[in-house]
Design a protein around this motif. Structure first.
Motif, PDB file in Angstrom:
ATOM      1  N   GLY A 249      49.316   0.220  48.591  1.00 33.79           N
ATOM      2  CA  GLY A 249      49.713   1.249  47.859  1.00 33.79           C
ATOM      3  C   GLY A 249      48.633   2.487  48.185  1.00 33.79           C
ATOM      4  N   GLU A 255      52.713   7.797  41.602  1.00 37.31           N
ATOM      5  CA  GLU A 255      53.353   6.976  42.670  1.00 37.31           C
ATOM      6  C   GLU A 255      52.997   5.750  42.596  1.00 37.31           C
ATOM      7  N   VAL A 256      51.706   5.472  42.368  1.00 36.80           N
ATOM      8  CA  VAL A 256      51.069   4.242  42.653  1.00 36.80           C
ATOM      9  C   VAL A 256      51.325   3.383  41.516  1.00 36.80           C
ATOM     10  N   ASN A 259      54.868   1.649  41.769  1.00 37.31           N
ATOM     11  CA  ASN A 259      55.074   0.972  43.117  1.00 37.31           C
ATOM     12  C   ASN A 259      55.213  -0.671  42.774  1.00 37.31           C
ATOM     13  N   GLN A 260      56.186  -1.205  43.274  1.00 34.77           N
ATOM     14  CA  GLN A 260      56.345  -2.535  42.756  1.00 34.77           C
ATOM     15  C   GLN A 260      55.407  -3.519  43.430  1.00 34.77           C
TER      16      GLN A 260
END
Ligand SMILES: Nc1ncnc2c1ncn2[C@@H]1O[C@H](COP(=O)(O)OP(=O)(O)O)[C@@H](O)[C@H]1O
Ligand SMILES: [Mg+2]
Lengths: 271, 358
Positions: A249, A255-256, A259-260
């Motif tokens: 990532g 955003e992080v 993140n899946q």
């Protein structure tokens, strides 16, 4: 947040500049162990860039590549727009890269002040003859650099222990002295390897404040490794996430966080 | 309140960086200098010069040289005596090849030779550390003493295989050789030792000193903050070997008067190492305290019981000396690795706050 070549402005209004350091396809192997697997990312001027990931992900190895302690098996390090040739760690330091260590690496036999003064060594150029007689450049340099060291000591609020041998200090203060030594170098990039590891809540808060202040007041670019997700999300502008030597990532804290792959790595999903 | 620091405020960094930020230390140094430069020379007997004053100064200087390398830069050496030998033989060759050379200049130049050889034997330190480096310096020790024995040119091919100090004059006064008077030799030694001590104090409190100490305390961190380890270690070898070499030249030219190769063998190396350890590694003053103890102890054991009417034969004195020195080494290595200098610092700390301990 817009991420253009010329940089971006953060939510709190700080101007982030162009790319100052770029890692291009870095791979680092120790015998059969691949500590870093084909990772690329950049660090921009003035930003706080975090590297996070579980234990053994290769974060410290990455800092060691940046500071020239490890030579990458593959890949390139670009600094200030130029490809960096293979270099000794002391040469990297002289180019303006300073750092602290995951396990404190202070000079235990010296006082706090002397430790901080060692951070100034890259700026001290007097020849051996003036040093022998303590005159001319040697004498002038000692005072000039002492002033800068004292400013850092004041900034990090360690005046009261400046003459204390570091061996006598508690852990939290040692971490702070180590930061002082790195800051004294007035680096372009400051690398911090787990600056808050092993600290209590109060010490962590202090350290957070110092990191933010350093970035704010001196405009120092900071790359830091941290375990504590909460801290990272508060501190950093952009985050690289590593797991098993791979980058999983890269982006803003938000955003992080969503993140899946990152969620899986942190929740310990089996690979 | 012998040691009151209250009221002594520092108004500039320069004054805080002075060698003696506390006034009483400067006064103490003044007293020591007065003793060394005026009182001792006026009062000392020939015996005191020969058995105490001159050897104490020369041994202190040799220990100071070793301390730069081991105490400050953290590189253990067991070859000190051999480097003293290099200085002594270099001085001998210079004064016999160039009899017009000023003896003081010759003594100061002889250190340059030991410095060069010291750097050469210091190169392994770039690769190996600690115990293994100590063994490498031991190799230097054996090799150099072997060279002093086998290389006839060094002792001008004389039949004894030893070097004999010739009569040397400076400004019309004999300073070395059988004609030289003890007091003149004492002053020559004192000038050289004072000069090199002052230079070493300056080096160790400044940039180079911090470079050395950083190398000693944590070499990889030193390199990562911008220290060139190779330069740091090799300058330590150079400066240390220079001082040791000059001490070797003084040892032969100002004190012994003659030397055989085995004078520079391992026992002398250990003697210097013991002085540095007992005095305190990483200290300047410790070298003097250590030398006073190591040189003074056997003299004291010989004279004090005698004066009290107790007779001890010389073999017993020797054994007593070895036992006391041995226990001191063990004591300092285990209990107080920073030696007598550290004990003095503790006493001083107590005196600063005396009579109110809190
Ligand atoms: N000098 C080294 N020699 C061999 N393996 C190493 C060395 N340094 C790191 N490693 C290995 O590389 C991997 C990453 O380590 P590290 O960078 O310390 O992880 P992190 O800092 O993310 O916890 C680990 O598997 C570690 O065992
Ligand atoms: Mg790590």
């Amino acid at each position: 947040m817009t991420d253009q070549a010329e940089g971006y402005t953060t939510a709190d209004g700080r101007k982030i500049g162009g790319v100052v350091m770029e890692m291009k396809n870095i791979t680092l192997r120790f015998g059969g162990v691949v500590a870093i697997h084909n990772i690329s990312f950049d660090i921009r001027e003035g930003e706080i860039r975090a590297i996070i990931g579980p234990n053994g992900a290769g974060k410290s190895s990455m800092l060691n590549v940046i500071s020239g302690f490890y030579t990458p098996s593959e890949g390139e390090v670009w600094y200030k727009g130029a490809k960096r040739p293979p270099m000794k760690p002391y040469e990297v330091a002289r180019q303006g890269v300073a750092r602290t260590f995951q396990n404190i690496a202070l000079f235990e036999g010296m006082s706090v002040l002397d430790n901080v003064m060692t951070g100034r060594l890259t700026h001290m150029k007097a020849g051996i003859l003036p040093q022998m007689i303590w005159k001319g450049r040697a004498e002038a340099e000692e005072t000039e650099n002492r002033i800068i060291a004292e400013r850092v000591i004041d900034f990090l609020e360690i005046q009261h222990i400046r003459k204390t041998p570091v061996a006598r200090l508690p852990y939290g203060l040692k971490k702070r002295v180590e930061l002082a030594r790195a800051l004294a170098a007035e680096p372009t990039i400051l690398l911090l390897d787990e600056p808050m590891a092993g600290m209590n809540v109060e010490e962590k808060e202090d350290m957070c404040r110092f990191i933010l202040d350093v970035n704010d007041e001196f405009g120092t670019t900071i790359a830091l490794i941290e375990h504590d997700m909460g801290v990272v999300m508060d501190l950093s502008d952009r985050v690289v996430v590593m797991d098993y030597g791979k980058k999983i990532g890269d982006g803003s804290p938000d955003e992080v966080r969503n993140n899946q792959d990152v969620i899986d790595a942190y929740l310990g999903v089996q690979h | 309140m012998l040691y009151r620091t209250a009221g002594q405020y520092k108004t500039s960094y320069a004054s805080d960086q002075a060698v003696f930020p506390v006034r009483q230390d400067a006064i103490l140094l003044g007293i020591i200098l007065l003793l060394a430069w005026v009182i001792f020379p006026l009062t000392a007997s020939e015996f005191t010069f020969q058995t105490l004053l001159i050897p104490i100064l020369i041994y202190s200087l040799a220990a100071l040289g070793l301390n730069v390398l081991t105490g400050y830069a953290g590189q253990l050496s067991l070859g000190t005596a051999a480097f003293m030998g290099v200085g002594a033989y270099a001085c001998y060759k210079m004064v016999t090849l160039m009899p017009w050379l000023n003896p003081l200049v010759a003594i100061l130049l002889s250190g340059a030779f030991s410095a060069g050889i010291g750097v050469a034997f210091g190169i392994p330190s770039l690769r190996i550390k600690g115990f293994y480096l100590a063994i490498a310096t031991l190799a230097a020790q054996f090799f150099l003493v072997w060279l002093f024995e086998k290389w006839g040119w060094l002792y001008n091919y004389n039949s004894s295989g030893a070097i004999q100090v010739p009569n040397l004059t400076m400004f019309g006064v004999y300073v070395a050789g059988p004609q030289a008077s003890t007091i003149v030799q004492y002053y020559v030694v004192l000038v050289v030792v004072s000069l090199l001590t002052w230079v070493t104090i300056n080096l160790t409190r400044g940039t180079l000193g911090r470079t050395w100490k950083a190398t000693r305390d944590m070499d990889f961190a030193a390199e990562l903050i911008g220290i060139n380890l190779m330069r740091s270690k090799l300058t330590a070898f150079a400066i240390s070997s220079y001082i040791v070499g000059v001490a070797g030249a003084l040892f032969v030219f100002m004190w012994r008067g003659a030397a055989e190769p085995n004078l520079f063998d391992i026992p002398l190396s250990f003697r210097i190492l013991f002085i540095a350890i007992i005095g305190g590694l990483g200290s300047i003053m410790g070298n003097y305290l250590g030398a006073i103890l190591i040189v003074g102890l056997p003299v004291m054991l010989n004279t004090v019981p005698e004066a009290l009417g107790i007779h001890i034969d010389s073999a017993t004195v020797e054994h007593l000396n070895i036992m006391i020195v041995g226990s001191l080494i063990i004591f300092f290595l285990i209990i107080e690795p920073h030696g007598l200098a550290r004990l003095w610092a503790l006493i001083r700390e107590k005196l600063v706050i005396w009579p109110f301990p809190h």
